[in-house]
Design an enzyme around this catalytic site. Sequence first.
Site, PDB file in Angstrom:
ATOM      1  N   CYS A 236      -1.764   4.836  -5.512  1.00 16.20           N
ATOM      2  CA  CYS A 236      -2.563   4.005  -4.609  1.00 16.20           C
ATOM      3  C   CYS A 236      -2.667   2.667  -5.309  1.00 16.20           C
ATOM      4  CB  CYS A 236      -3.940   4.614  -4.369  1.00 16.20           C
ATOM      5  SG  CYS A 236      -5.029   3.539  -3.404  1.00 16.20           S
TER       6      CYS A 236
ATOM      7  N   THR B 147       0.865  -1.171   0.000  1.00 17.83           N
ATOM      8  CA  THR B 147       0.000   0.000   0.000  1.00 17.83           C
ATOM      9  C   THR B 147       0.902   1.221   0.000  1.00 17.83           C
ATOM     10  OG1 THR B 147      -1.345   1.383   1.492  1.00 17.83           O
ATOM     11  CG2 THR B 147      -0.221  -0.466   2.483  1.00 17.83           C
TER      12      THR B 147
END
Length: 230
Positions: free
Chosen positions: A197, A83
């Site tokens: 992202c 992430t």
Amino acid sequence: MKTVGLLGGMSWESTVGYYRAINEGVKAQLGGLHSAKIVMYSVDFAPIEKLQHQGDWDGTAAILSEAACNVQAAGADVLLICTNTMHKVAPQIEAAIDIPILHIADATAEVLLDQGIKTVGLLGTGFTMEQDFYKGRLSEKYGLNVLVPDQPDRATVHRVIYDELCLGKIESDSKTEYLRIIQQLADDGAEAVILGCTEIGMLVQQDDTAVRLLDTTAIHAQKAVEFALK
């Protein structure tokens, strides 16, 4: 072959992409029935998301540091935090383990420099676009000029990530908005746009736009393959 450690689940939708990309990368290099040696710890994202929006980053660091220790104990030689946003607490995680972390911003910056790109747009969660842990690393460590969307567009990008992509929802209207925002970054001077992202690559791909895109999931996974096989 070294063992790759994945700290995933944030969201699990994007972690699936990591698992696939790393295994495909190893197979492409070695052929036959080869696959990657992977240890994965997949967290429950709901309490982490709550702590993020409460601003309790120490709380998120505690959860992820414990998980990282479990990945190390299972035999991983390197850790990938799957992430972009949670690289905010990478220093705390790094302090809790003995194995190296492959930092997603470093991997992305190396690709940008290899391609001769100096000014880049950045999409991601509001935390990634607005705080300094990511774009500051790109600018201070690598000399890159980082552009982000204006506030209303940042809010749109953030909302789509949490309300749609993290839930596996792909909406055509959101794709249209993302492509508009990407084009606006290019119009503002970005030579490429970082999909900062790990879920964004589910919504937009390079075939959707003439603007050069850098999918951080794909880049991060490729660096893991290179580490595993060197």
